[in-house]
Motif scaffolding. Structure first.
Motif, PDB file in Angstrom:
ATOM      1  N   LEU A  27       0.839  -1.190   0.000  1.00 62.64           N
ATOM      2  CA  LEU A  27       0.000   0.000   0.000  1.00 62.64           C
ATOM      3  C   LEU A  27       0.874   1.240   0.000  1.00 62.64           C
ATOM      4  O   LEU A  27       1.738   1.396   0.865  1.00 62.64           O
ATOM      5  N   TRP A  28       0.677   2.100  -0.998  1.00 61.25           N
ATOM      6  CA  TRP A  28       1.369   3.387  -1.091  1.00 61.25           C
ATOM      7  C   TRP A  28       0.428   4.425  -0.482  1.00 61.25           C
ATOM      8  O   TRP A  28      -0.761   4.459  -0.807  1.00 61.25           O
ATOM      9  N   SER A  29       0.953   5.276   0.402  1.00 65.19           N
ATOM     10  CA  SER A  29       0.138   6.316   1.041  1.00 65.19           C
ATOM     11  C   SER A  29       0.848   7.659   0.953  1.00 65.19           C
ATOM     12  O   SER A  29       2.078   7.721   0.977  1.00 65.19           O
ATOM     13  N   GLY A  30       0.070   8.719   0.872  1.00 67.85           N
ATOM     14  CA  GLY A  30       0.630  10.059   0.860  1.00 67.85           C
ATOM     15  C   GLY A  30      -0.459  11.095   1.055  1.00 67.85           C
ATOM     16  O   GLY A  30      -1.651  10.795   0.965  1.00 67.85           O
ATOM     17  N   LYS A  31      -0.033  12.319   1.329  1.00 60.65           N
ATOM     18  CA  LYS A  31      -0.980  13.429   1.497  1.00 60.65           C
ATOM     19  C   LYS A  31      -0.697  14.458   0.414  1.00 60.65           C
ATOM     20  O   LYS A  31       0.435  14.950   0.280  1.00 60.65           O
ATOM     21  N   GLY A  32      -1.716  14.764  -0.386  1.00 59.12           N
ATOM     22  CA  GLY A  32      -1.567  15.717  -1.480  1.00 59.12           C
ATOM     23  C   GLY A  32      -1.220  17.115  -0.976  1.00 59.12           C
ATOM     24  O   GLY A  32      -1.900  17.625  -0.090  1.00 59.12           O
ATOM     25  N   LYS A  33      -0.180  17.693  -1.538  1.00 58.44           N
ATOM     26  CA  LYS A  33       0.228  19.038  -1.121  1.00 58.44           C
ATOM     27  C   LYS A  33      -0.699  20.114  -1.675  1.00 58.44           C
ATOM     28  O   LYS A  33      -0.752  21.220  -1.142  1.00 58.44           O
ATOM     29  N   HIS A  34      -1.434  19.791  -2.737  1.00 55.01           N
ATOM     30  CA  HIS A  34      -2.319  20.792  -3.350  1.00 55.01           C
ATOM     31  C   HIS A  34      -3.792  20.538  -3.031  1.00 55.01           C
ATOM     32  O   HIS A  34      -4.573  21.485  -2.952  1.00 55.01           O
ATOM     33  N   THR A  35      -4.162  19.284  -2.843  1.00 53.32           N
ATOM     34  CA  THR A  35      -5.554  18.963  -2.527  1.00 53.32           C
ATOM     35  C   THR A  35      -5.756  18.734  -1.037  1.00 53.32           C
ATOM     36  O   THR A  35      -6.889  18.719  -0.571  1.00 53.32           O
ATOM     37  N   ASN A  36      -4.656  18.527  -0.316  1.00 56.45           N
ATOM     38  CA  ASN A  36      -4.678  18.229   1.117  1.00 56.45           C
ATOM     39  C   ASN A  36      -5.402  16.907   1.422  1.00 56.45           C
ATOM     40  O   ASN A  36      -5.795  16.661   2.553  1.00 56.45           O
ATOM     41  N   MET A  37      -5.567  16.079   0.390  1.00 58.55           N
ATOM     42  CA  MET A  37      -6.260  14.795   0.568  1.00 58.55           C
ATOM     43  C   MET A  37      -5.252  13.698   0.889  1.00 58.55           C
ATOM     44  O   MET A  37      -4.185  13.630   0.284  1.00 58.55           O
ATOM     45  N   GLU A  38      -5.613  12.865   1.862  1.00 61.14           N
ATOM     46  CA  GLU A  38      -4.796  11.690   2.151  1.00 61.14           C
ATOM     47  C   GLU A  38      -5.270  10.568   1.244  1.00 61.14           C
ATOM     48  O   GLU A  38      -6.472  10.395   1.048  1.00 61.14           O
ATOM     49  N   THR A  39      -4.309   9.823   0.702  1.00 63.85           N
ATOM     50  CA  THR A  39      -4.662   8.755  -0.229  1.00 63.85           C
ATOM     51  C   THR A  39      -3.904   7.480   0.096  1.00 63.85           C
ATOM     52  O   THR A  39      -2.778   7.545   0.597  1.00 63.85           O
ATOM     53  N   LYS A  40      -4.544   6.363  -0.166  1.00 62.12           N
ATOM     54  CA  LYS A  40      -3.928   5.044  -0.009  1.00 62.12           C
ATOM     55  C   LYS A  40      -4.217   4.281  -1.294  1.00 62.12           C
ATOM     56  O   LYS A  40      -5.378   4.102  -1.655  1.00 62.12           O
ATOM     57  N   VAL A  41      -3.160   3.837  -1.941  1.00 63.75           N
ATOM     58  CA  VAL A  41      -3.299   3.174  -3.237  1.00 63.75           C
ATOM     59  C   VAL A  41      -2.616   1.812  -3.194  1.00 63.75           C
ATOM     60  O   VAL A  41      -1.416   1.746  -2.901  1.00 63.75           O
ATOM     61  N   PRO A  42      -3.343   0.732  -3.485  1.00 62.53           N
ATOM     62  CA  PRO A  42      -2.676  -0.568  -3.607  1.00 62.53           C
ATOM     63  C   PRO A  42      -1.650  -0.504  -4.747  1.00 62.53           C
ATOM     64  O   PRO A  42      -1.938   0.035  -5.819  1.00 62.53           O
ATOM     65  N   LEU A  43      -0.477  -1.015  -4.495  1.00 65.33           N
ATOM     66  CA  LEU A  43       0.616  -0.972  -5.477  1.00 65.33           C
ATOM     67  C   LEU A  43       1.202  -2.366  -5.594  1.00 65.33           C
ATOM     68  O   LEU A  43       1.537  -2.994  -4.590  1.00 65.33           O
ATOM     69  N   HIS A  44       1.304  -2.829  -6.814  1.00 67.41           N
ATOM     70  CA  HIS A  44       1.884  -4.130  -7.100  1.00 67.41           C
ATOM     71  C   HIS A  44       3.046  -3.916  -8.054  1.00 67.41           C
ATOM     72  O   HIS A  44       2.888  -3.238  -9.083  1.00 67.41           O
ATOM     73  N   MET A  45       4.204  -4.469  -7.723  1.00 70.33           N
ATOM     74  CA  MET A  45       5.394  -4.307  -8.562  1.00 70.33           C
ATOM     75  C   MET A  45       6.107  -5.646  -8.723  1.00 70.33           C
ATOM     76  O   MET A  45       6.149  -6.440  -7.783  1.00 70.33           O
ATOM     77  N   ILE A  46       6.669  -5.848  -9.890  1.00 68.92           N
ATOM     78  CA  ILE A  46       7.583  -6.957 -10.136  1.00 68.92           C
ATOM     79  C   ILE A  46       8.857  -6.327 -10.693  1.00 68.92           C
ATOM     80  O   ILE A  46       8.815  -5.603 -11.690  1.00 68.92           O
ATOM     81  N   LEU A  47       9.966  -6.581 -10.025  1.00 68.51           N
ATOM     82  CA  LEU A  47      11.265  -6.051 -10.451  1.00 68.51           C
ATOM     83  C   LEU A  47      12.094  -7.226 -10.963  1.00 68.51           C
ATOM     84  O   LEU A  47      12.401  -8.146 -10.210  1.00 68.51           O
ATOM     85  N   TRP A  48      12.435  -7.213 -12.253  1.00 73.11           N
ATOM     86  CA  TRP A  48      13.167  -8.312 -12.888  1.00 73.11           C
ATOM     87  C   TRP A  48      14.666  -8.062 -12.793  1.00 73.11           C
ATOM     88  O   TRP A  48      15.136  -6.969 -13.120  1.00 73.11           O
ATOM     89  N   TRP A  49      15.397  -9.084 -12.390  1.00 72.05           N
ATOM     90  CA  TRP A  49      16.839  -8.993 -12.159  1.00 72.05           C
ATOM     91  C   TRP A  49      17.634  -9.663 -13.268  1.00 72.05           C
ATOM     92  O   TRP A  49      17.205 -10.660 -13.842  1.00 72.05           O
ATOM     93  N   LYS A  50      18.807  -9.118 -13.540  1.00 69.37           N
ATOM     94  CA  LYS A  50      19.852  -9.798 -14.307  1.00 69.37           C
ATOM     95  C   LYS A  50      21.111  -9.614 -13.473  1.00 69.37           C
ATOM     96  O   LYS A  50      21.578  -8.486 -13.308  1.00 69.37           O
ATOM     97  N   ASP A  51      21.615 -10.702 -12.943  1.00 69.99           N
ATOM     98  CA  ASP A  51      22.721 -10.676 -11.985  1.00 69.99           C
ATOM     99  C   ASP A  51      22.296  -9.838 -10.781  1.00 69.99           C
ATOM    100  O   ASP A  51      21.286 -10.134 -10.171  1.00 69.99           O
TER     101      ASP A  51
END
Length: 185
Positions: A136-160
């Motif tokens: 879960l990525w969370s932050g507070k908007g500096k311009h909207t002053n809204m707090e947000t929580k966003v599900p975040l899914h990442m796959i990072l592929w490696w070589k060595d």
């Protein structure tokens, strides 16, 4: 007749006992999309360090882990080509890092969850290695002053010991709203 029947049963039992045994390992080793995962390896620790540095607005770990020619795929609506493939974001490592650091100019208090189970590294039977993040990525908007929580899914592929590509999936609605609000003056 009973002797013939009994002889057939004994013969069938003998063949069954001599038949080669199929092992479950044979099936999994032929599964080229299968593999194993772990959460206590070096690559998982490096991605955890990458996430922690991002939350602080520090891009030094990203510069260290990503190759110059990093391929970044952001899987969200309107970022799919005519062949139904997620488009590669242009610019490689520097553009990717700059875009991620831009989030710190429009959001404050950025955090990403790092609970047990959020990070794992997969080693495929085909030799590919990827670290996955489900959090879960969370932050507070500096311009909207809204707090947000966003599900975040990442796959990072490696070589060595370098990350060569990253695939992310998230809903960009709050990011787009904050960017739009930052343009109004």
């Amino acid at each position: 007749m009973k002797k013939l029947f009994l002889s057939l049963i004994v013969l069938a039992t003998m063949f069954a006992c001599n038949a080669p045994e199929k092992k479950a390992d044979d099936a999994s080793s032929k599964d080229m999309e299968g593999g194993s995962y772990i959460s206590t390896d070096d690559k998982t620790a490096k991605v955890k360090e990458l996430i922690e540095s991002y939350m602080k607005g520090d891009s030094s770990v990203a510069h260290e882990l990503f190759v110059d020619s990093l391929k970044a795929y952001d899987g969200f609506a309107q970022n799919v080509d005519s062949l139904n493939n997620v488009k590669v974001s242009p610019g490689g490592r520097s553009a990717f890092i700059n875009a991620d650091m831009y989030t710190h100019t429009i959001f404050s208090d950025i955090t990403m969850s790092l609970k047990p189970g959020d990070l794992k590294t997969f080693t495929g039977n085909n030799g590919q290695v990827a670290t996955g993040y489900w959090g879960l990525w969370s932050g507070k908007g500096k311009h909207t002053n809204m707090e947000t929580k966003v599900p975040l899914h990442m796959i990072l592929w490696w070589k060595d010991d370098k990350i060569v590509s990253i695939y992310r999936m998230f809903d960009p609605a709050t990011l787009n709203a904050e960017v739009a609000a930052s343009q109004k003056k």
